[in-house]
Structure formats: structure tokens, C-alpha cells
Design an enzyme around this catalytic site. Sequence first.
Site, short mmCIF file in Angstrom:
data_model
loop_
_atom_site.label_atom_id
_atom_site.label_comp_id
_atom_site.label_asym_id
_atom_site.label_seq_id
_atom_site.Cartn_x
_atom_site.Cartn_y
_atom_site.Cartn_z
N MET A 273 -45.20 -5.65 -8.23
CA MET A 273 -45.06 -6.81 -9.10
C MET A 273 -46.40 -7.51 -9.23
O MET A 273 -47.07 -7.77 -8.24
CB MET A 273 -43.99 -7.75 -8.52
CG MET A 273 -43.73 -8.97 -9.35
SD MET A 273 -43.15 -8.55 -11.00
CE MET A 273 -43.86 -9.89 -11.95
N GLU A 274 -46.75 -7.86 -10.48
CA GLU A 274 -48.09 -8.32 -10.80
C GLU A 274 -48.29 -9.82 -10.66
O GLU A 274 -49.20 -10.39 -11.29
CB GLU A 274 -48.43 -7.92 -12.25
CG GLU A 274 -47.67 -8.67 -13.34
CD GLU A 274 -46.41 -7.97 -13.82
OE1 GLU A 274 -45.94 -8.27 -14.93
OE2 GLU A 274 -45.91 -7.10 -13.09
N ASN A 275 -47.51 -10.52 -9.86
CA ASN A 275 -47.64 -11.97 -9.72
C ASN A 275 -49.10 -12.40 -9.68
O ASN A 275 -49.92 -11.79 -9.00
CB ASN A 275 -46.97 -12.44 -8.42
CG ASN A 275 -45.65 -11.76 -8.17
OD1 ASN A 275 -44.71 -11.93 -8.92
ND2 ASN A 275 -45.60 -10.96 -7.11
N HIS A 307 -52.21 -0.35 -12.48
CA HIS A 307 -51.25 -0.94 -13.42
C HIS A 307 -51.06 -2.43 -13.14
O HIS A 307 -51.15 -3.26 -14.06
CB HIS A 307 -49.92 -0.21 -13.32
CG HIS A 307 -48.86 -0.71 -14.23
ND1 HIS A 307 -48.63 -0.18 -15.48
CD2 HIS A 307 -47.95 -1.72 -14.09
CE1 HIS A 307 -47.64 -0.83 -16.06
NE2 HIS A 307 -47.21 -1.77 -15.24
N GLU A 308 -50.79 -2.77 -11.89
CA GLU A 308 -50.53 -4.18 -11.59
C GLU A 308 -51.79 -5.02 -11.76
O GLU A 308 -51.71 -6.17 -12.21
CB GLU A 308 -49.98 -4.32 -10.17
CG GLU A 308 -48.74 -3.50 -9.88
CD GLU A 308 -47.61 -3.68 -10.89
OE1 GLU A 308 -47.50 -4.77 -11.49
OE2 GLU A 308 -46.83 -2.74 -11.08
N GLU A 330 -45.62 -4.10 -20.71
CA GLU A 330 -45.46 -2.88 -19.91
C GLU A 330 -45.97 -1.63 -20.63
O GLU A 330 -46.65 -0.80 -20.05
CB GLU A 330 -44.00 -2.71 -19.50
CG GLU A 330 -43.48 -3.81 -18.58
CD GLU A 330 -44.25 -3.93 -17.27
OE1 GLU A 330 -45.07 -3.05 -16.96
OE2 GLU A 330 -44.03 -4.93 -16.56
#
Length: 874
Positions: A273-275, A307-308, A330
Site C-alpha cells: 500500500m502506497e500510503n 510500483h508503490e 493503478e
Amino acid sequence: MTTTARTNPPPTIRREDYRPPAFLVDEVDLHLALHPAATRVKARLDLRRNPAAEPATALELDGEALKLVSLRLDGAALPPERVRPRADGGLSIDGVPDRFVLESEVEISPEANSELSGLYLSGGNYFTQCEAEGFRRITFFPDRPDVMARYTTTIEADRAACPVLLSNGNPDGAGDLPDGRHWARWVDPHPKPSYLFAVVAGDLVAVRDSFTTRSGREVALAIWVRQGDEDACGHAMDSLKRSMAWDEETYGLEYDLDVFNIAAVSDFNMGAMENKGLNVFNTKYILARPETATDADYEGIETVVSHEYFHNWTGNRVTCRDWFQLSLKEGLTVFRDQHFTADQGSAAVKRLADVRRLRAAQFPEDAGPMAHPVRPDSYVEINNFYTATVYQKGAEVVRMMRALVGEAGFRKGMDLYIARHDNQAVTIEDFAQAMQDASGVDLTRFRRWYAQAGTPELRVRDSFDAATGRYTLTLSQSTPPTPGQPEKLPVPIPVRMGLIGADGAERPGAGVLLLEEAEQDFTFEGLEAKPVPSLLRGFSAPVKLSGLSLEQLGFLARHDTDPFVRWDSGQQYAVAEMLRLVEDFRAQRPLDLPEGLAASIAALLDRAMDDPAFTAEALTLPSEDFVSDQMPVADPEAVHAVRQFLRAAIGTRFAGRFAVLHAELADHGPYRIDGAAMGRRALRNACLSYLGQAEGGEGLRRAEAQFNTGGNMTDVLAALRVLADSDSPAREAALAGFHGRWKQHDLVLDKWFAIQAMSARADTLQQVKALVGHLDFDLRNPNRVRALIGAFAAGNPSQFHHASGEGYRFLADSVIALDAVNTQVAARMVGPLGQWKRQDARRGALMRAELARILERPGLSKGTFEKVSKSLAA
């Protein structure tokens, strides 16, 4: 009275109903007092009425599983008559002014949160997962991506249990509190939607490094893991630093905070998850040592870390207006991570891997009951739309857009997109418009790719006029009906192509053809003889290609200069021969190894060392699922029998050559993860896989020796996979020995479960049922569920589709059990049952019966309800 999802269906959310939020939040000040059973969350929200929205009489706040302690507006307690609880757990507050401060305090229980959404406990540590709608499980809030605010977060906890306190942004103070507690404050200067909020707290250790940006700022990097895992983070850290440098060089995008933290957790619904500034990762995509991780694991880490990180700009700084625009972040970011990974090694082999993944997951999705456009029009549960269509097909759409506007035009479009929409929540139209404005290319018709579901079918015909030297290529397209979209319009399809002469050399005419209509002719002049068309080079569009003869496919597999077409032609040739053998199997005729296929294998082996990674890909037969997808009605038993026959026949015919290569390719030095070393291991283990099926048992003896002496997990696991498929006496000893050595290592144990779940043995289902009761199986851990139940249902078609229907019953039982524990994971397990239309009438009826049984369960979650009900309605 208990109601069921079937009698009380949840509402459908439609894109056409989107309205801007009535109120915006400028600042959020959160205080979390962590406690396993009773965490207190205080929230101070600075709100104002949105001038772009319709006037509203009440403030609507989302909430789920929250115990309200207090609620104040501009410092005064709100009277009960102004606060109306909503049926979904949220609140409506009447009579609010145009600008105000709302203060709330709630109590939540992280230890009781088995959904792994919101704030939860894992191994004594606290983690959050807020995408897509988890923030509402932390505090009352307008939990939607177009409400962007700046966050200040203060965390307090017991110092002994939680020495580490992390959140988004930059650190802004810390200190001690009475009773052995302490606090830390984090400030995120950038506005973000609530789905990007994160907190991590616990007893973790950091692997630290730094990165100097192109403007000279030093960014402190840290990966936080459980003690003992520090030596398994090197590849992840290296991948992060290479990603940061690549994004600066390729897109001019520089990281924008003083720190970048990654925290790894073993209980996680997703990959990562890219928080903002605090990425939370499944340990699967962080931890790697040569003795515990395969080459595929190392590649997966590089892909997911990049990606993140790339989301920092394509997803965080510019985010989605609503969840229907999910592919805006995405699909674009998958394209970016694919581009990055291709630049790190063999671009050709990377492209083959991407296409395999797309065909294995997205093509069946496009042909199934959950088919939806890259930008869906409706959903019941948004978590059901984190799909291969949104991600992988979305990336292919971006790739085609880049082909149309050109590399320079795409870079200009990205620059304009970021400059125009920084710190905004936007739509797919905004992205396409930026590309159009920057390049001058009209993308109006191209936007149909975002609006239409289904995989277009591209058919080719050709003719040659020897008298004039004119060659005519006729391309036509059609897209099958999908749920809710019976009629389809033509889409622009860029077809990168070349012409190959009889001597194997390129002829004039290579380029990109743009097929925009249902059918178009393309002519080429001045040719001395009819060429063979090489189409979809580099897989230039996510379509199915047909119309080439077996002779043409065989020729392209031997002579094409484009790696993708050479590989794909070989795959199509193999599929055609396998389908012929399926008919022989059904008619009880003896099976034979097609000489054309044998010749292709021989040709590959003749030049095996030119590119070992490509050879390994090309030697691998099409999967059982892929072959079944080419049939009007699937026949999993026949397809499995044919594929197993061919593996054995090829292994026997070329046993000598496979044995020589297997010996020559053995590692004799330290384990390396560069492309050349990975390619050699891939080819060596492809040879072992065939040898394991060959007559005489020599392959099984080689597998046993490799298992016992292998110096890395890639080789050990390849050998164990061969043994697990066999009746060799070494099988049980190898499985027991592997478990004994690695039972304390969660990620390796997942591999042990998955190998048994995907075994070709006839008793696999019985083995899988027994493993559900194993002491090391935990229904609450998504990785373990995916490794056993998911691997069996989605990765073992012959056993899952056993004629008895027991595989279907096992999956339905598992979904029912999971729905009471983790609804997201339960819903994602439904997919294989939804393919009932692809099976014969008897199997289809059995699958439908199990879907109906799931639907009858009281209290079924809305996510599982949506998947099951749509599957039945298809």
C-alpha cells in the site's frame, strides 16, 4: 430475525450518480491512544462547505465498527437530536454552518479486527490499511478520495510494547508520557485522501539507508521489519533507490518528503500500500534471502517496491476523484513499474511475463461474469474491483496511448498531467486530455478502451498479386458481448508489424498499423513474393489474434526477429496441436508427439544458450487454463491428459539434451540475481521439469539430488515441485524435510502449501483438505489462504474441476468460512466458481449449486454477495 444478503441486497453504487462532496476538509488532527482492545481516536476536522457542490442540510460522515464517545462542533457538545446514526454505521449531523471545527472521540478494537481493514493487530504490532474504505473504521469522516486534507497525527502507546511509532509525512516531535507510555507526532505537508492515511506501531527494527535527490536533498530511507529479518531487506532497499533514481531520470519526478518509510507485515490483504511516506508491505514483497526466496520472489519485490514508490506522484500527489477512476492510478502505475523493470534487465523476457500474466488473469475475467470496463460503471463493493482489468489491462491501455502519441509526446503529456493536476483528485478524462493537449493527437475514439469490457478479437486475412507485387493485409476486429454491454463499437488498435520473406529476412513495410474500423485493408507494394505477416510485435494491443495458418505460425516461431511474436507463434502452434490431441483423447485414439512441435523444441535447444531466459519461456507449454480458454466448452480432464502426455513425450524424446543442459547450467558460484544468472536457472529448471516426466526415472533422481544439494530456493523449489507431482518414494521425505527445515519461516511455508495444492496427483484434493487442518494453516492469514485454497482452485484446473464436484464443494465451504473472518479475501476466492459457463453442462450445474449454497448463507458480506450473485446471473 437474521436477514441474508440475498433477501436484503446491498445498494449498487453507480458512476453516473457521482456528486461532489458537500463539505471539504482542510486540516485533520488525529490523536491515537493505542490499546489492543480499546484504542481511543480523537479527531479534529476543519471543514467548510464546498462551493462546487449542491447545498446540503446535513454533514454526512462514514463510520464502521466505531463506538462514539463524544462529538463537539466549534467546541460545544452536539445535542443528540442533531446527530442521526445511519444504518451503515455512519452519522448525519444536522444544522452545520458553512465553516466549522468538528471534534470527535471514538473507541475501536484492533485485536478484534480480523478484516485487516482500518487499524488492526498483527503479531503484537499495529498496522493500518485504509484503501479503499478502511479509514471509516478508524474515525468518523467523509471517507472518499476527492476529500483531500493535510494531516497531523499524534500516536501514543506503551513504550515497551511499541517503541516504534510511525505515520505519514515527516517526524515532528516525540516524548515520554506517564505510566511507561510515549508519543510521536507526524506532519504530512501534502493534502491527501483518507485512503492514504497510515499508522504503524510496534516492536520493529529498521534497515536504514539514504537517497540524494537530483536537487541535492538527502532523504532518510528505512524498512521496518521484525527483529531477525534485517538481513532480508537488501534487495528491497536497492529496488527502492533504483526506483527513485529512475523516476527522476525518466519522468523528472523527485521525492517530496524528508523521509521514506516501509513497514512489512505478514497479515495483509494486498501486496502493498502506497500510503504517503509510509508504505505498508506484505512481507512477501520485502523479505528475500537466497536460501528462502526464489528468482520470482526477487523479481516480485522489485516490481512491487517500484510500483508503490511510483504511486507517490501517480496516485498520491494526483489521485482519483472517485473509485470508478481506480485505473487512473493503478493502470498508469503498473505501466510505469513494467517500464522500470524492463529497463533493469531483459525487456523482451519481461514483456513475455507481463503477457502471460494478462492472459492468465485478465482475459478470463473479460470473458466471465465479472467482466467490466477498465473504468467500471457500477459496483456493490469497491474491493471487488481491484482486478486484473483495472491493473493489467489498464496498463496495456496506457501502453497503447504511448504508442499513439509517441515517446516524446507521452513524456510531455505526463509533465502536463502532473503540472495541471498536482494535489487534485481527477478523472481518466483528465489524464487522456493532458495526453491529447500535449501531443496534438486526437484520443476521442481511443477512450472507448476505458468504456468497453471484453477482449477484442483481431482476425487477419492476406492476399498477394504476383503480377503487381502488391500484398494486401486485411484486419478485422470484434468484441464479444459482456454483462450489460451486448453491442461493442470498434476500438483503435495499434498493430506493430513487419513482413518476413521466405528466407527469414525482413521485407520493407515494418511499422504500426492503426485499425480503427471493424475491417480495414492495408496494402504494401513492390514485393517479389508473398511474405508472412508478423503482427502485434511487442504485444502492441491486448487482443486475441487469429487467422494465421499452422505453417505461418511455425515459420514465425523459427524466424521472426521480434521476441514476442516468435514466442507467441510457438505458443499458438502448440495450442493448435494440443487441441487436435484433445480430440484424439476424446475419441480414445492413441496420442503422438507432433513432429512439428518436436522440430520446434529441437530448434529451441539448438540455440538454447543464445538467450536462456527466452528459451525457458519458449520451452514451456501453454497452460491448461489457456488451452481450455480456446475451446467452446472446456474439457479439463482431456486438456490435462494431453499436456501431461506431451510433457512426458518431450521429456523422453529430448532426455539426453535436457540432461546435458541441466548439468551445464548448474550454479558453481555465489547466488546472483542478475538477468543472466536468473535466465540460466530458469532454463536449467525447465529442463528438470521435462526430465521429471520422462521415462526411466532418471529425472526424478536428478530432482532428488538437486533438492538435497540446491544452494538456493529457486533450485530447491523447482526440484520439490517435480517430486511433489510424482509417486517417487522420495516425495514424502522431501516434503517432510522441507517442512521440518522451514516451518518457522512463514513465506517459505506458504510455498510448501502451494506446491502440494498444485500437484498433478489424483489425490491432491484429499491432501489439500488434510492441510486445512494442519497446525500451520491459519484461515485468518491471507497469504496462507492464497497459498493453499487459492492455489488449488485457481492453479490446479484438472483437480478443481474433478468430475465428482468435490473441488467445487471444498471451495464453497472455504468461502463460507472465510466470509465470517475476512470478507475481502472471501470475495476474491469466489472467482473460479464464476467460470461455470465455460464448463460442460454437468460441471456447470454443480458449480451453480455451490454458488447458490453460498448465497443462502445468513449475513453474507456485500462483497461476497456481489461476486456470487453476478456469477449466478451471468
